[in-house]
Motif scaffolding. Sequence first.
Motif, PDB file in Angstrom:
ATOM      1  N   ARG A  16       0.821  -1.132  -0.003  1.00 55.70           N
ATOM      2  CA  ARG A  16       0.014   0.019  -0.170  1.00 55.70           C
ATOM      3  C   ARG A  16       1.000   1.393  -0.075  1.00 55.70           C
ATOM      4  O   ARG A  16       1.635   1.524   0.631  1.00 55.70           O
ATOM      5  N   LYS A  17       0.515   2.190  -0.873  1.00 59.00           N
ATOM      6  CA  LYS A  17       1.408   3.422  -0.834  1.00 59.00           C
ATOM      7  C   LYS A  17       0.638   4.501  -0.215  1.00 59.00           C
ATOM      8  O   LYS A  17      -0.752   4.346  -0.115  1.00 59.00           O
ATOM      9  N   PRO A  18       1.383   5.323   0.379  1.00 54.57           N
ATOM     10  CA  PRO A  18       0.481   6.541   1.136  1.00 54.57           C
ATOM     11  C   PRO A  18      -0.534   7.249   0.319  1.00 54.57           C
ATOM     12  O   PRO A  18      -0.115   7.089  -0.993  1.00 54.57           O
ATOM     13  N   ALA A  19      -1.464   7.920   0.775  1.00 53.87           N
ATOM     14  CA  ALA A  19      -2.230   8.644   0.138  1.00 53.87           C
ATOM     15  C   ALA A  19      -1.836   9.876  -0.730  1.00 53.87           C
ATOM     16  O   ALA A  19      -2.175  10.325  -1.578  1.00 53.87           O
ATOM     17  N   PHE A  20      -0.668  10.178  -0.218  1.00 49.38           N
ATOM     18  CA  PHE A  20       0.035  11.340  -0.597  1.00 49.38           C
ATOM     19  C   PHE A  20       1.476  11.492  -0.148  1.00 49.38           C
ATOM     20  O   PHE A  20       1.757  10.759   0.966  1.00 49.38           O
ATOM     21  N   ASP A  21       2.381  12.318  -0.530  1.00 50.01           N
ATOM     22  CA  ASP A  21       3.534  12.501  -0.350  1.00 50.01           C
ATOM     23  C   ASP A  21       3.850  13.255   1.085  1.00 50.01           C
ATOM     24  O   ASP A  21       3.457  14.587   1.119  1.00 50.01           O
ATOM     25  N   TYR A  22       4.016  12.390   2.324  1.00 50.38           N
ATOM     26  CA  TYR A  22       4.105  12.915   3.514  1.00 50.38           C
ATOM     27  C   TYR A  22       5.508  14.021   3.619  1.00 50.38           C
ATOM     28  O   TYR A  22       5.648  14.636   4.440  1.00 50.38           O
ATOM     29  N   ASP A  23       6.220  13.936   2.593  1.00 49.46           N
ATOM     30  CA  ASP A  23       7.552  14.731   2.608  1.00 49.46           C
ATOM     31  C   ASP A  23       7.232  15.880   1.836  1.00 49.46           C
ATOM     32  O   ASP A  23       8.391  16.627   1.545  1.00 49.46           O
ATOM     33  N   ASP A  24       5.945  16.168   1.631  1.00 48.50           N
ATOM     34  CA  ASP A  24       5.903  17.533   0.837  1.00 48.50           C
ATOM     35  C   ASP A  24       6.387  18.569   1.509  1.00 48.50           C
ATOM     36  O   ASP A  24       6.327  18.752   2.642  1.00 48.50           O
ATOM     37  N   GLN A  25       7.052  19.614   0.866  1.00 48.34           N
ATOM     38  CA  GLN A  25       7.642  20.740   1.432  1.00 48.34           C
ATOM     39  C   GLN A  25       7.008  21.616   2.137  1.00 48.34           C
ATOM     40  O   GLN A  25       7.472  22.364   2.983  1.00 48.34           O
ATOM     41  N   ALA A  52       7.221  18.399  11.744  1.00 50.82           N
ATOM     42  CA  ALA A  52       6.112  17.555  11.516  1.00 50.82           C
ATOM     43  C   ALA A  52       6.080  16.480  10.496  1.00 50.82           C
ATOM     44  O   ALA A  52       5.933  15.232  10.880  1.00 50.82           O
ATOM     45  N   ARG A  53       7.194  16.608   9.607  1.00 52.70           N
ATOM     46  CA  ARG A  53       7.773  15.421   8.658  1.00 52.70           C
ATOM     47  C   ARG A  53       8.231  14.246   9.696  1.00 52.70           C
ATOM     48  O   ARG A  53       8.009  13.191   9.551  1.00 52.70           O
ATOM     49  N   ASP A  54       9.113  14.737  10.578  1.00 57.74           N
ATOM     50  CA  ASP A  54      10.052  13.891  11.471  1.00 57.74           C
ATOM     51  C   ASP A  54       9.082  12.996  12.312  1.00 57.74           C
ATOM     52  O   ASP A  54       9.099  11.803  12.390  1.00 57.74           O
ATOM     53  N   LYS A  55       7.892  13.775  12.841  1.00 62.34           N
ATOM     54  CA  LYS A  55       7.006  13.043  13.490  1.00 62.34           C
ATOM     55  C   LYS A  55       5.908  12.081  12.894  1.00 62.34           C
ATOM     56  O   LYS A  55       5.911  11.073  13.156  1.00 62.34           O
ATOM     57  N   ILE A  56       5.799  12.479  11.520  1.00 64.97           N
ATOM     58  CA  ILE A  56       4.858  11.782  10.657  1.00 64.97           C
ATOM     59  C   ILE A  56       5.837  10.199  10.322  1.00 64.97           C
ATOM     60  O   ILE A  56       5.176   9.312  10.388  1.00 64.97           O
ATOM     61  N   ARG A  57       7.137  10.289  10.039  1.00 61.93           N
ATOM     62  CA  ARG A  57       7.897   9.283   9.925  1.00 61.93           C
ATOM     63  C   ARG A  57       7.820   8.396  11.041  1.00 61.93           C
ATOM     64  O   ARG A  57       7.892   7.232  10.811  1.00 61.93           O
ATOM     65  N   THR A  58       8.101   8.913  12.395  1.00 59.00           N
ATOM     66  CA  THR A  58       7.936   8.181  13.476  1.00 59.00           C
ATOM     67  C   THR A  58       6.617   7.360  13.588  1.00 59.00           C
ATOM     68  O   THR A  58       6.629   6.280  13.976  1.00 59.00           O
ATOM     69  N   ILE A  59       5.476   8.050  13.411  1.00 65.19           N
ATOM     70  CA  ILE A  59       4.141   7.683  13.532  1.00 65.19           C
ATOM     71  C   ILE A  59       3.979   6.460  12.351  1.00 65.19           C
ATOM     72  O   ILE A  59       3.656   5.196  12.910  1.00 65.19           O
ATOM     73  N   LEU A  60       4.425   6.518  11.308  1.00 70.73           N
ATOM     74  CA  LEU A  60       4.297   5.617  10.226  1.00 70.73           C
ATOM     75  C   LEU A  60       5.341   4.398  10.612  1.00 70.73           C
ATOM     76  O   LEU A  60       4.702   3.187  10.548  1.00 70.73           O
ATOM     77  N   SER A  61       6.441   4.503  11.144  1.00 72.99           N
ATOM     78  CA  SER A  61       7.210   3.516  11.732  1.00 72.99           C
ATOM     79  C   SER A  61       6.528   2.845  12.788  1.00 72.99           C
ATOM     80  O   SER A  61       6.317   1.515  12.880  1.00 72.99           O
ATOM     81  N   SER A  62       6.001   3.637  13.803  1.00 73.93           N
ATOM     82  CA  SER A  62       5.342   2.957  15.092  1.00 73.93           C
ATOM     83  C   SER A  62       3.896   2.380  14.602  1.00 73.93           C
ATOM     84  O   SER A  62       3.747   1.022  15.324  1.00 73.93           O
ATOM     85  N   LEU A  63       3.284   2.714  13.547  1.00 69.81           N
ATOM     86  CA  LEU A  63       2.080   2.177  13.032  1.00 69.81           C
ATOM     87  C   LEU A  63       2.451   0.525  12.440  1.00 69.81           C
ATOM     88  O   LEU A  63       1.841  -0.169  12.703  1.00 69.81           O
ATOM     89  N   GLU A  86       1.156  19.359  17.475  1.00 72.44           N
ATOM     90  CA  GLU A  86       0.472  18.799  18.877  1.00 72.44           C
ATOM     91  C   GLU A  86      -0.444  17.793  18.367  1.00 72.44           C
ATOM     92  O   GLU A  86      -0.456  16.720  19.144  1.00 72.44           O
ATOM     93  N   SER A  87      -1.091  17.659  17.404  1.00 71.33           N
ATOM     94  CA  SER A  87      -2.056  16.589  16.876  1.00 71.33           C
ATOM     95  C   SER A  87      -1.256  15.633  16.588  1.00 71.33           C
ATOM     96  O   SER A  87      -1.807  14.238  16.897  1.00 71.33           O
ATOM     97  N   LEU A  88      -0.201  15.578  15.704  1.00 70.86           N
ATOM     98  CA  LEU A  88       0.696  14.222  15.537  1.00 70.86           C
ATOM     99  C   LEU A  88       1.248  13.922  16.919  1.00 70.86           C
ATOM    100  O   LEU A  88       1.355  12.668  17.201  1.00 70.86           O
ATOM    101  N   GLY A  89       1.643  14.714  17.819  1.00 74.49           N
ATOM    102  CA  GLY A  89       2.003  13.982  19.254  1.00 74.49           C
ATOM    103  C   GLY A  89       0.784  13.372  19.894  1.00 74.49           C
ATOM    104  O   GLY A  89       1.398  12.560  20.515  1.00 74.49           O
ATOM    105  N   THR A  90      -0.319  13.654  19.896  1.00 71.47           N
ATOM    106  CA  THR A  90      -1.486  13.132  20.517  1.00 71.47           C
ATOM    107  C   THR A  90      -1.808  11.771  19.808  1.00 71.47           C
ATOM    108  O   THR A  90      -1.887  10.656  20.410  1.00 71.47           O
ATOM    109  N   MET A  91      -1.691  11.773  18.222  1.00 69.41           N
ATOM    110  CA  MET A  91      -1.824  10.471  17.725  1.00 69.41           C
ATOM    111  C   MET A  91      -0.819   9.545  18.116  1.00 69.41           C
ATOM    112  O   MET A  91      -0.890   8.420  18.410  1.00 69.41           O
ATOM    113  N   GLN A  92       0.812  10.068  18.285  1.00 63.71           N
ATOM    114  CA  GLN A  92       1.858   9.183  18.525  1.00 63.71           C
ATOM    115  C   GLN A  92       1.409   8.380  20.136  1.00 63.71           C
ATOM    116  O   GLN A  92       1.785   7.424  20.154  1.00 63.71           O
TER     117      GLN A  92
END
Length: 158
Positions: A30-39, A45-56, A116-122
Amino acid sequence: MGLFDSIRKIFAAPEPGADPAPAAAPPANRKPAFDYDDQRVPTGARDKIRTILSSLAEVEGMMDREQVQAVSRTEIELMRDEHLPKLVKSYIDIPSAHRAEIFRKTGKSASFILEESLGTMQARIDEIARNLAQHDLDAFSSNAAFISRRYSDNDPFR
């Protein structure tokens, strides 16, 4: 269309020469819905997203090893497939000229609220992982106690 027509259509053989429905891709591909590395997404936030995806992915692996309630599995899938992409996309979709309005309304910048929202999700993912790990810890403790009792020099049945 009547009830019998609907049933007939469900059980009807495919028309000759018709391509069968394509098989769904396995979840691992499965590929992501879109590019999380969008500039437009802040670096933090990109760092937190990578951590979240890894944790998931890690939590999904833990769930595959054990029998897990469908509710927990569904929650992880929703985070990965819907909640995370929608959160990040909604941030990206805010025109940069209007991000100041969020600050005026909340006293926080849009990027701060995103992180903050990404932190809550993590934190929720970490909680699910702890709950799954607790089962492993309990099983290990039980097995270690058994070995200690079974093979101890104090065992009267040896």
